[in-house]
Design an enzyme around this catalytic site. Structure first.
Site, PDB file in Angstrom:
ATOM      1  N   ASP A  71      -5.543  -5.111  -6.471  1.00 44.84           N
ATOM      2  CA  ASP A  71      -5.361  -3.721  -6.027  1.00 44.84           C
ATOM      3  C   ASP A  71      -3.935  -3.229  -6.288  1.00 44.84           C
ATOM      4  O   ASP A  71      -3.703  -2.041  -6.523  1.00 44.84           O
ATOM      5  CB  ASP A  71      -5.626  -3.583  -4.519  1.00 44.84           C
ATOM      6  N   ASP A  90       0.799  -1.227   0.000  1.00 47.75           N
ATOM      7  CA  ASP A  90       0.000   0.000   0.000  1.00 47.75           C
ATOM      8  C   ASP A  90       0.833   1.279   0.000  1.00 47.75           C
ATOM      9  O   ASP A  90       0.272   2.380   0.016  1.00 47.75           O
ATOM     10  CB  ASP A  90      -0.951   0.000   1.197  1.00 47.75           C
TER      11      ASP A  90
END
Length: 392
Positions: free
Chosen positions: A163, A104
């Site tokens: 993602d 992330d």
């Protein structure tokens, strides 16, 4: 359908897009005053609540709020908003210089420092981004050919989630802006492996692919955040649309463009009429299943990107108009929060299988919604469109 902010009969150079952006800017300006510390970041507002639940620097969503502030500054030119963006961006610097815990880093740093650098040219921001790219690259496993997305999931020795396509943009950027050229190779290879194993033959996507971390052997795909292993999780599909589109932009690899197109078409084939998907296209409770406005916002960004990359004029119009349709719906009474809470949008779904952030306002929905509005404004300007009215 016009947005509640616009009137097609008025004689004005102010467009509906500008009016929506202005209203969003005013609302965000008010929200800034409610957050007293700059190392806490809005993430979620659950149904029935009115104020943002705040998270710390290490939360995967920490970069979206500073990104929203950079977007409203970009639209307004308001120096007080720039100052707020600076103050909320600065605490995230530590991520670039700490051991990578997951993929992330791209969401956290590229959305905050990336937008800040784009708008200010601040060399200190560039330095942080280059360091963050190097940190993200430490999760790359050359035997597998991808970045390890979630090391905290020991049940999947080396895992890659759809993602993660979005975080490749940080690596591509760094390779062009003074970073090691190896970062480009990592991003390109990651996209190749994701395309091979996480994209199904029908061009729906899996959420997670599991690999043997020692041999690189592919083990299995799972839905994880979707309804079932063979279902189409809506937001995952949009991460793929957007991620493969900019991977083509950066590499010129035609198969990345074709993958983005096929993912987009698969997504469009299954949408409800208003353009905002249910959280998973295969939830048997549809039409009584939760929607996911965040997926619609990401899809709008991805298809606006795609509209600038395809050569065929009909395809350009197709993806541009679909994106505009999504933005129109999100900008309507049905999805705007207005006085309901501090967020811009209602009705996003975070992790439905865990009953987490279901039917909620979520910060990344607001981030990609703002990005989509600004992209639409810029694209309309280049298309010599006099009126930017959001009409279906």
């Amino acid at each position: 359908m016009l947005t509640s902010f616009g009137n097609s009969k008025k004689e004005s150079t102010t467009s509906d897009v500008d009016l929506v952006l202005q209203a969003n800017t005013e609302k965000i300006s008010q929200t800034i005053n409610t957050i007293k510390v700059r190392d806490s970041f809005p993430r979620t507002i659950l149904k029935g609540e009115s104020a943002w639940e705040l998270v710390g620097v290490r939360d995967w969503c920490s970069g979206f709020w500073p990104g929203v502030l950079w977007y409203v500054y970009e639209f307004s030119g308001d120096e007080s908003l720039k100052q707020a963006a600076v103050e909320f961006t600065e605490p995230l610097k530590t991520i670039a210089y700490s051991k990578a815990s997951d993929h992330d880093i791209g969401f956290q740093v590229y959305c905050s420092f990336g937008n800040g650098y784009r708008l200010t040219g601040n060399e200190a921001y560039k330095k942080v981004m280059l360091a963050a790219a190097d940190t993200l690259a430490t999760l790359y496993n050359p035997k597998v050919g991808t970045i390890h997305s979630c090391p905290m999931k020991p049940e999947y020795p080396h895992n890659t989630i759809i993602d993660n396509m979005m975080n490749l943009e940080l690596l591509f950027w760094a390779a062009k802006n003074g970073g090691d050229k190896r970062l480009y190779d990592i991003a390109e290879r990651h996209a190749e492996v994701t395309m091979k194993y996480l994209v199904r033959p029908d061009y729906s996507t899996y959420h997670l692919g599991s690999f043997d971390d020692e041999t690189g052997e592919f083990l299995r795909d799972v839905a994880h955040q979707g309804y079932a292993d063979d279902s189409m999780w809506a937001r995952g599909q949009t991460w793929g649309i957007y991620g493969f589109a900019f991977s083509y932009r950066e590499t010129g690899r035609q198969e990345f463009l074709e993958t983005s197109i096929k993912l987009a078409d698969k997504y469009l084939e299954n949408l409800p009429e208003d353009g905002v998907p249910f959280w998973d296209f295969d939830d048997p409770k549809i039409p009584n299943a939760p929607k996911d406005a965040s997926a619609a916002a990401v899809a709008a960004c991805g298809m606006l990107e795609l509209s600038t990359l395809v050569k065929d004029k009909k395809l350009q119009e197709k993806y541009f108009n679909q994106a505009k349709h999504f933005i129109t719906t999100l900008s309507s009474e049905a999805y705007l929060s207005k006085e309901t809470n501090e967020a811009l949008l209602l009705y996003s779904t975070g992790n439905h299988p865990r009953n987490s952030e279901v039917d909620a306002s979520i910060i990344y929905a607001d981030y990609y919604y703002m990005e989509a509005l600004l992209r639409l404004k810029k694209l309309n300007a280049t298309r010599n469109t006099e009126s930017l009215n959001l009409q279906n």
